[in-house]
Design a protein around this motif. Structure first.
Motif, short mmCIF file in Angstrom:
data_model
loop_
_atom_site.label_atom_id
_atom_site.label_comp_id
_atom_site.label_asym_id
_atom_site.label_seq_id
_atom_site.Cartn_x
_atom_site.Cartn_y
_atom_site.Cartn_z
N LYS A 191 0.84 -1.21 0.00
CA LYS A 191 0.00 0.00 0.00
C LYS A 191 0.87 1.25 0.00
O LYS A 191 0.60 2.22 -0.71
N ARG A 192 1.92 1.23 0.83
CA ARG A 192 2.78 2.41 0.92
C ARG A 192 3.51 2.65 -0.39
O ARG A 192 3.67 3.79 -0.84
N MET A 193 3.96 1.56 -1.04
CA MET A 193 4.65 1.72 -2.32
C MET A 193 3.72 2.40 -3.33
O MET A 193 4.16 3.24 -4.11
N VAL A 221 17.68 20.18 5.61
CA VAL A 221 16.42 19.53 5.94
C VAL A 221 16.21 18.34 5.00
O VAL A 221 16.79 18.30 3.90
N ARG A 222 15.44 17.37 5.45
CA ARG A 222 15.24 16.16 4.66
C ARG A 222 14.12 16.34 3.65
O ARG A 222 14.18 15.86 2.52
N ALA A 223 13.08 17.05 4.07
CA ALA A 223 11.88 17.12 3.25
C ALA A 223 11.02 18.30 3.67
O ALA A 223 11.15 18.80 4.78
N ALA A 243 6.91 10.03 0.79
CA ALA A 243 7.12 8.94 -0.17
C ALA A 243 8.45 8.28 0.14
O ALA A 243 9.41 8.96 0.53
N LYS A 244 8.51 6.96 -0.04
CA LYS A 244 9.79 6.28 0.20
C LYS A 244 10.54 6.29 -1.13
O LYS A 244 10.42 5.37 -1.93
N CYS A 245 11.27 7.37 -1.38
CA CYS A 245 11.94 7.49 -2.67
C CYS A 245 13.43 7.75 -2.48
O CYS A 245 13.86 8.32 -1.46
N ASN A 280 15.01 11.27 -1.45
CA ASN A 280 15.06 11.73 -0.06
C ASN A 280 16.37 11.32 0.60
O ASN A 280 16.90 12.03 1.44
N TYR A 281 16.85 10.16 0.23
CA TYR A 281 18.09 9.66 0.81
C TYR A 281 19.28 10.45 0.28
O TYR A 281 20.21 10.78 1.01
N ALA A 282 19.24 10.79 -1.01
CA ALA A 282 20.31 11.59 -1.60
C ALA A 282 20.42 12.93 -0.86
O ALA A 282 21.51 13.41 -0.57
N GLU A 339 11.01 15.82 13.34
CA GLU A 339 10.39 14.99 12.30
C GLU A 339 10.79 13.52 12.43
O GLU A 339 9.98 12.68 12.77
N GLU A 340 12.04 13.21 12.11
CA GLU A 340 12.47 11.81 12.12
C GLU A 340 13.91 11.72 12.59
O GLU A 340 14.60 12.72 12.69
N VAL A 341 14.37 10.50 12.81
CA VAL A 341 15.77 10.32 13.16
C VAL A 341 16.42 9.40 12.12
O VAL A 341 16.03 8.25 11.99
N GLY A 342 17.35 9.96 11.36
CA GLY A 342 17.98 9.20 10.28
C GLY A 342 16.90 8.70 9.34
O GLY A 342 16.09 9.48 8.84
N ALA A 343 16.86 7.41 9.12
CA ALA A 343 15.80 6.83 8.30
C ALA A 343 14.85 6.03 9.19
O ALA A 343 14.40 4.94 8.84
N MET A 344 14.57 6.60 10.35
CA MET A 344 13.64 5.96 11.29
C MET A 344 12.66 7.00 11.80
O MET A 344 12.97 8.19 11.85
N ILE A 366 6.86 13.51 6.75
CA ILE A 366 7.39 12.39 7.53
C ILE A 366 6.99 11.08 6.87
O ILE A 366 5.86 10.93 6.40
N LEU A 367 7.93 10.13 6.84
CA LEU A 367 7.63 8.83 6.24
C LEU A 367 6.74 8.01 7.19
O LEU A 367 7.12 7.81 8.34
N PRO A 368 5.59 7.58 6.73
CA PRO A 368 4.71 6.80 7.61
C PRO A 368 5.22 5.37 7.80
O PRO A 368 4.89 4.47 7.03
N GLY A 369 6.02 5.17 8.82
CA GLY A 369 6.65 3.87 9.06
C GLY A 369 5.66 2.83 9.53
O GLY A 369 4.71 3.14 10.27
N ILE A 370 5.90 1.60 9.14
CA ILE A 370 5.04 0.49 9.54
C ILE A 370 5.40 0.07 10.97
O ILE A 370 4.54 -0.34 11.74
N THR A 371 6.66 0.23 11.33
CA THR A 371 7.07 -0.04 12.72
C THR A 371 6.41 0.99 13.64
O THR A 371 5.88 0.64 14.70
N ARG A 372 6.43 2.25 13.22
CA ARG A 372 5.77 3.33 13.98
C ARG A 372 4.30 3.01 14.21
O ARG A 372 3.82 3.03 15.34
N GLY A 404 12.10 1.49 13.09
CA GLY A 404 12.03 1.19 11.67
C GLY A 404 12.33 -0.29 11.46
O GLY A 404 12.78 -0.97 12.40
N THR A 405 12.10 -0.78 10.27
CA THR A 405 12.25 -2.21 9.99
C THR A 405 13.65 -2.74 10.29
O THR A 405 13.81 -3.81 10.87
N ALA A 406 14.68 -1.98 9.90
CA ALA A 406 16.06 -2.49 10.02
C ALA A 406 16.44 -2.74 11.47
O ALA A 406 16.86 -3.84 11.84
C1 LIG Z 1 11.55 3.29 5.67
C2 LIG Z 1 11.67 4.51 6.49
C3 LIG Z 1 11.20 4.57 7.83
C4 LIG Z 1 10.71 3.36 8.61
O1 LIG Z 1 9.63 2.72 8.04
P1 LIG Z 1 9.31 1.20 8.42
O2 LIG Z 1 8.14 0.86 7.59
O3 LIG Z 1 9.01 1.17 9.88
O4 LIG Z 1 10.53 0.41 8.10
C5 LIG Z 1 11.26 5.80 8.49
N1 LIG Z 1 11.77 6.89 7.89
C6 LIG Z 1 12.24 6.86 6.63
C7 LIG Z 1 12.79 8.10 6.04
C8 LIG Z 1 12.21 5.67 5.90
O5 LIG Z 1 12.70 5.67 4.65
#
Ligand SMILES: *Cc1c(COP(=O)(O)O)cnc(C)c1O
Length: 353
Positions: A91-93, A183-185, A193-195, A198-200, A229-234, A253-259, A299-301
């Motif tokens: 769904k998130r993708m 800033v990240r976003a 969006a998980k794109c 954002n990481y670049a 907002e967030e910490v690293g990619a979490m 903010i990325l809507p994390g599934i772990t969150r 986050g997942t990792a």
């Molecule tokens: C993937 C990601 C997360 C965590 O999402 P999960 O679904 O919990 O793994 C948080 N922030 C960013 C920027 C991400 O890319």
């Protein structure tokens, strides 16, 4: 969906599951499917893992039309393999696809592709404590043109990578630097969006923090540089005076599934949880007056990553004496218990292969 399977003729030796690290090894096969505006999604196939060929003019190389997902397959104590909320990733993708004008990928295809590929490479799901098979689905624009517009051709792929335990010596609190320059976003941009882009945009601040000895960056909002907002990619959560506070999903903010899972768990267990704006001043005040009890990324990792130290404008604050908080540990134990199939999944979050 019909998946054509071409098996690898020479299977690779498996890496030592005590030295996997993250994203270094890849399994024997990968999933590929193409999209064109005329044909829709077509040519679903599993082929030996290997390099792919792209036009040098491919949209993704020039304009960053790339989105991805990250989830894991876990080896259960009974030897079975299970996934954690994979439909949430599908769904998130598709929400990310919508934001970047990429074609949506049907949820049922997503799950079928995932399951078929993992079954084929099932031997690669490690069983050492804390290890798992990381799953990286990704989708990118693949038009051969330098013209800038929404894509007509795209490719969806899944690759698999056995990964080691995030915490070799047990849960370890990390030190975090609050970033007040980059800033990240921004709201209206691609933060939710998980794109790849954002990481670049995050790398520079990440590098700076690392050089100063911090493991991650805590991002502030892109407009006022005032709200957490967030910490690293979490995603990030704080326990302040007994209440768990996490930034509300504001659009950047990325809507994390772990969150999302932790929020559901906390609610069910009767904890007070607030999704709201949290200013960096309020956080600094709570650190000064000692009402900040615990802080963690999720986050997942890493699943849950305790924060032991926060640095803001050269002022260093120690959280919970640099130790893992009780609730942080409880969340980690509960969630990992469900993910690895060690405790009963009363939420219905896991999907057996
Ligand atoms: C993937 C990601 C997360 C965590 O999402 P999960 O679904 O919990 O793994 C948080 N922030 C960013 C920027 C991400 O890319």
């Amino acid at each position: 969906m019909e998946i054509k399977i071409t098996r690898s003729e020479c299977l690779k030796a498996k890496p030592d599951s005590n030295a996997l690290g993250f994203g270094k090894y890849f399994t024997d096969h990968m999933f590929v499917m193409d999209y064109s505006k005329e044909e829709g999604w077509h040519d679903a196939r599993i082929i030996p893992y290997g390099n792919i060929s792209l036009s040098p003019a491919s949209t993704t190389l020039h304009y960053g039309t790339e989105i991805f997902e990250g989830l894991k397959a876990y080896r259960r104590p009974d030897g079975g393999v299970q996934l954690f909320r994979p439909i949430e990733n599908a769904k998130r993708m598709n929400r990310s696809a919508d934001r970047l004008c990429l074609p949506e990928f049907p949820e049922e295809y997503f799950l079928e592709a995932l399951k078929t590929l993992i079954k084929l490479d099932e031997d690669w799901v490690p069983s050492e404590p804390g290890t798992s098979l990381y799953i990286r689905p990704f989708l990118f624009g693949n038009d051969e043109t330098l013209g800038v517009h929404a894509v007509n051709h795209a490719t969806f792929m899944i690759i698999l990578s056995p990964v080691g335990s995030y915490y070799k010596e047990g849960l370890n609190p990390v030190s975090i630097m609050i970033e007040d320059q980059d800033v990240r976003a921004v709201r209206g941009g691609t933060g939710e969006a998980k794109c790849g882009g954002n990481y670049a945009a995050s790398n520079r601040a990440g590098d700076r923090a690392e050089k100063k000895g911090y493991s991650q960056v805590l991002w502030l909002d892109g407009v006022e540089r005032k709200y957490i907002e967030e910490v690293g990619a979490m995603n990030v959560m704080f326990k302040i005076s007994g209440t768990v506070v996490t930034p509300a999903l504001s659009g950047s903010i990325l809507p994390g599934i772990t969150r999302k899972s932790i929020i559901e768990m906390l609610k069910k267990e009767g904890y007070k949880i607030e999704e709201r704006r949290l200013s960096v001043e309020e956080l600094a005040q709570s650190m000064k007056d000692g009402t900040l009890e615990e802080a963690w990324g999720c986050g997942t990792a890493a699943v849950v990553s305790p924060i032991g130290e926060l640095c803001y404008k050269d002022q260093v604050y120690i959280v919970n004496e640099g130790k893992i908080g009780e609730l942080t540990q409880h969340l980690y134990d509960t969630l990992t218990g469900i993910q690895w199939g060690k405790t009963e999944d009363t939420y219905g979050w896991t999907v057996q292969l």
